[in-house]
Design a protein around this motif. Structure first.
Motif, short mmCIF file in Angstrom:
data_model
loop_
_atom_site.label_atom_id
_atom_site.label_comp_id
_atom_site.label_asym_id
_atom_site.label_seq_id
_atom_site.Cartn_x
_atom_site.Cartn_y
_atom_site.Cartn_z
N THR A 1 -46.82 4.35 -75.53
CA THR A 1 -47.22 4.18 -74.13
C THR A 1 -46.22 3.28 -73.43
N ASN A 2 -46.03 3.52 -72.15
CA ASN A 2 -45.18 2.67 -71.32
C ASN A 2 -45.98 1.67 -70.49
N ALA A 3 -47.31 1.74 -70.57
CA ALA A 3 -48.18 0.93 -69.72
C ALA A 3 -48.62 -0.33 -70.45
N ALA A 4 -48.48 -1.48 -69.78
CA ALA A 4 -49.00 -2.73 -70.31
C ALA A 4 -50.45 -2.89 -69.86
N ALA A 5 -51.02 -4.05 -70.17
CA ALA A 5 -52.43 -4.31 -69.83
C ALA A 5 -52.65 -4.18 -68.32
N PHE A 6 -53.73 -3.53 -67.96
CA PHE A 6 -54.17 -3.30 -66.58
C PHE A 6 -53.21 -2.40 -65.79
N GLN A 7 -52.29 -1.75 -66.50
CA GLN A 7 -51.46 -0.72 -65.88
C GLN A 7 -51.91 0.67 -66.29
N SER A 8 -52.97 0.73 -67.06
CA SER A 8 -53.52 1.99 -67.55
C SER A 8 -54.96 2.13 -67.07
N TRP A 9 -55.35 3.37 -66.76
CA TRP A 9 -56.73 3.63 -66.34
C TRP A 9 -57.71 3.47 -67.49
N HIS A 10 -57.20 3.39 -68.72
CA HIS A 10 -58.08 3.15 -69.87
C HIS A 10 -58.83 1.83 -69.73
N GLN A 11 -58.15 0.79 -69.15
CA GLN A 11 -58.78 -0.52 -69.04
C GLN A 11 -59.98 -0.52 -68.08
N TYR A 12 -60.08 0.50 -67.25
CA TYR A 12 -61.15 0.58 -66.27
C TYR A 12 -62.18 1.66 -66.63
N GLY A 13 -62.06 2.20 -67.84
CA GLY A 13 -62.99 3.24 -68.25
C GLY A 13 -62.84 4.54 -67.49
N LEU A 14 -61.66 4.76 -66.91
CA LEU A 14 -61.42 5.94 -66.08
C LEU A 14 -60.39 6.87 -66.70
N ALA A 15 -60.18 6.76 -68.01
CA ALA A 15 -59.23 7.64 -68.70
C ALA A 15 -59.69 7.83 -70.13
N ALA A 16 -59.26 8.95 -70.71
CA ALA A 16 -59.57 9.23 -72.12
C ALA A 16 -58.52 10.17 -72.68
N ASP A 17 -58.30 10.06 -73.99
CA ASP A 17 -57.44 10.98 -74.72
C ASP A 17 -58.33 11.87 -75.57
N CYS A 18 -58.08 13.16 -75.53
CA CYS A 18 -58.96 14.11 -76.22
C CYS A 18 -58.13 15.11 -77.01
N ALA A 19 -58.77 15.76 -77.97
CA ALA A 19 -58.12 16.78 -78.79
C ALA A 19 -59.18 17.81 -79.19
N PHE A 20 -58.79 18.72 -80.10
CA PHE A 20 -59.65 19.85 -80.46
C PHE A 20 -60.14 19.73 -81.90
#
Length: 290
Positions: A214-233
């Motif tokens: 990842t290129n994002a540090a803390a609070f530069q990713s939507w993951h920190q706000y519960g607004l992002a997810a990584d998914c697979a099959f």
């Protein structure tokens, strides 16, 4: 067929006339020089008409003069007003007559019949989401599913990632669950969340592992706000993450299309492509710290 063409031409001419009339009125209202020009021309016309009427009055008989004096006082006032503002009166008359004219033309049967019926397909599942359908997260998978050697090569430290749906934003959660539902029911793909909420400490730790993670540090990713997810099959009870698998790659393409259809941003369109990533970008959230 010819009748329809004639009606269309008449309709277009009426639209052009209305446009020109609107431009003329805007010119008169917005530009003082235009109003001055129109008033000057009206005064010249009025002067010419007054001279003509003066000549006519001299030639009128005494009986006609009596008739005019006795019966046309109010009419003369109205005529004088019309003469002074004949352009504005004409514009008002056209504006009043245009809507009934267009309504009459539009009342013709099938004037634009090709546009009568909409053929756009409605996604009833997305419509249900917008109407407030409440979806429930799937049963959590056992940790061993995320701890295989293959998964560790593709996603380091995935076994310690959070997959707790309750830590994520409710609106984003419902949209993502709708994506899962559509992928299963319409395309036959079972999906699993790899990581949802991510703490600032974990974000910095992953960023320290290099840009390939990842290129994002803390609070530069939507993951920190519960607004992002990584998914697979899931296939035969096993996670399939690698884009080298044709079945999985086709799934990611469908996943991106479905995610965008419910208003999510898909990482597969980024320069550093992240096919399993989606996020809901809420204005102002990134400015919040901690």
């Amino acid at each position: 067929m010819n009748g329809v063409r004639v009606e269309v031409v008449v309709f277009l001419l009426a639209v052009v006339l209305y446009f020109l009339l609107a431009c003329l009125i805007s010119w008169l209202v917005l530009f003082p020089a235009g109003r001055a020009y129109v008033l000057e021309r009206a005064a010249q016309v009025e002067s010419a008409m007054q001279r003509r009427f003066a000549g006519l009055k001299r030639r009128q008989t005494a009986g006609a003069e009596v008739l005019l004096q006795s019966g046309a006082a109010s009419a003369q006032g109205l005529a004088a007003f019309v003469k002074r503002h004949y352009l504005l009166c004409l514009a008002g008359l056209l504006l009043l007559s245009l809507p009934p004219t267009l309504a009459f033309l539009a009342s013709g049967k099938n004037m634009l019949g090709a546009y009568d019926v909409s053929t756009r397909e409605v996604n009833t599942q997305v419509a249900g989401l917008l109407q407030g359908e409440e979806l429930v997260p799937p049963v959590a998978l056992p940790p061993t599913v995320f701890a295989t050697a293959e998964i560790e090569r593709e996603r380091p430290m995935l076994v310690s990632a959070s997959r707790n749906w309750t830590l994520m934003n409710q609106e984003y959660t419902q949209r993502l669950l709708m994506v899962f539902k559509i992928m299963k029911e319409q395309h036959g793909y079972d999906m699993a969340i790899l990581e949802g909420y991510r703490s600032p400490e974990r974000q910095n730790m992953l960023a320290g592992m290099g840009g390939n993670v990842t290129n994002a540090a803390a609070f530069q990713s939507w993951h920190q706000y519960g607004l992002a997810a990584d998914c697979a099959f899931l296939r035969d009870g096993k996670l399939v993450i690698s884009e080298k698998d044709p079945w999985a790659m086709r799934g990611y393409e469908l996943y991106g299309q479905v995610a965008e259809s419910v208003g999510l941003t898909w990482g597969g369109r980024w320069k550093m492509m992240d096919f399993g990533h989606t996020e809901l970008r809420v204005p102002g959230v990134m400015k919040q710290k901690g």
